[in-house]
Design a protein around this motif. Sequence first.
Motif, PDB file in Angstrom:
ATOM      1  N   ALA A 108       0.836  -1.197   0.000  1.00 22.76           N
ATOM      2  CA  ALA A 108       0.000   0.000   0.000  1.00 22.76           C
ATOM      3  C   ALA A 108       0.866   1.241   0.000  1.00 22.76           C
ATOM      4  O   ALA A 108       2.028   1.206   0.416  1.00 22.76           O
ATOM      5  N   VAL A 109       0.270   2.326  -0.493  1.00 23.58           N
ATOM      6  CA  VAL A 109       0.874   3.646  -0.354  1.00 23.58           C
ATOM      7  C   VAL A 109       0.112   4.359   0.760  1.00 23.58           C
ATOM      8  O   VAL A 109      -1.120   4.428   0.717  1.00 23.58           O
ATOM      9  N   VAL A 110       0.839   4.840   1.755  1.00 26.70           N
ATOM     10  CA  VAL A 110       0.243   5.635   2.831  1.00 26.70           C
ATOM     11  C   VAL A 110       0.545   7.092   2.509  1.00 26.70           C
ATOM     12  O   VAL A 110       1.693   7.426   2.174  1.00 26.70           O
ATOM     13  N   LEU A 111      -0.479   7.935   2.589  1.00 22.68           N
ATOM     14  CA  LEU A 111      -0.327   9.346   2.194  1.00 22.68           C
ATOM     15  C   LEU A 111      -0.859  10.267   3.293  1.00 22.68           C
ATOM     16  O   LEU A 111      -1.782   9.898   4.031  1.00 22.68           O
ATOM     17  N   ARG A 112      -0.287  11.460   3.364  1.00 30.21           N
ATOM     18  CA  ARG A 112      -0.840  12.476   4.271  1.00 30.21           C
ATOM     19  C   ARG A 112      -0.560  13.866   3.726  1.00 30.21           C
ATOM     20  O   ARG A 112       0.404  14.090   2.990  1.00 30.21           O
TER      21      ARG A 112
END
Length: 176
Positions: A108-112
Amino acid sequence: MDDPRPFASMLDFETGHIDTAVSKSRHLSDMVSAYEDQDAARAMVEQGDPLVYEVHEIEVPRRNGQLLSSTTVLQPGRVGDEYFMTKGHFHVNEAAAEIYVGLRGTGAVVLRTRDGEVDVVELEAGSIAYIPPSWAHRTVNTGEEELVFYAIFPGDAGYDYETIEREGFGTRLRAT
Ligand code: M6P
Ligand code: ZN
């Protein structure tokens, strides 16, 4: 660096290797503070300091108008129950977006955002993940084989790692 002539590189979808690339490796000792259980991370460093990921980048000028690209080969593994991941960064140039193409494995790509809004996008073979401008991004390998993906981003994107080192992503992906 001069503007390059047209050229083609060869990408091995299995290994993520690119014949013309410059490679860098990140071991656990390079990113102990990224993990919640830093005691567990330090113990793993002392027991052999595992490779967490390699980046193979096609070098072009780091300028507006150019497109940088790289493969990342992220190993399977965990620190405690937290999956192996990349350091993660904002782009210094907040206007710079990025695209990831999943080649192998699952993760997964975790983004913020800078305001702390968080999102998670799945990444597997065939995924095309879009990272909009202003979103920091980190990849996480939630599977049992290497996670391999190809990234394309503007030449003048730049790396801001410090904000993530200080504030993290606000979410962690763990084995359940
Ligand atoms: C992808 C791209 C690269 C990045 C790499 C590893 O290949 O986003 O720009 O360097 O992932 O991520 P990080 O730089 O956060 O360690
Ligand atoms: Zn990026």
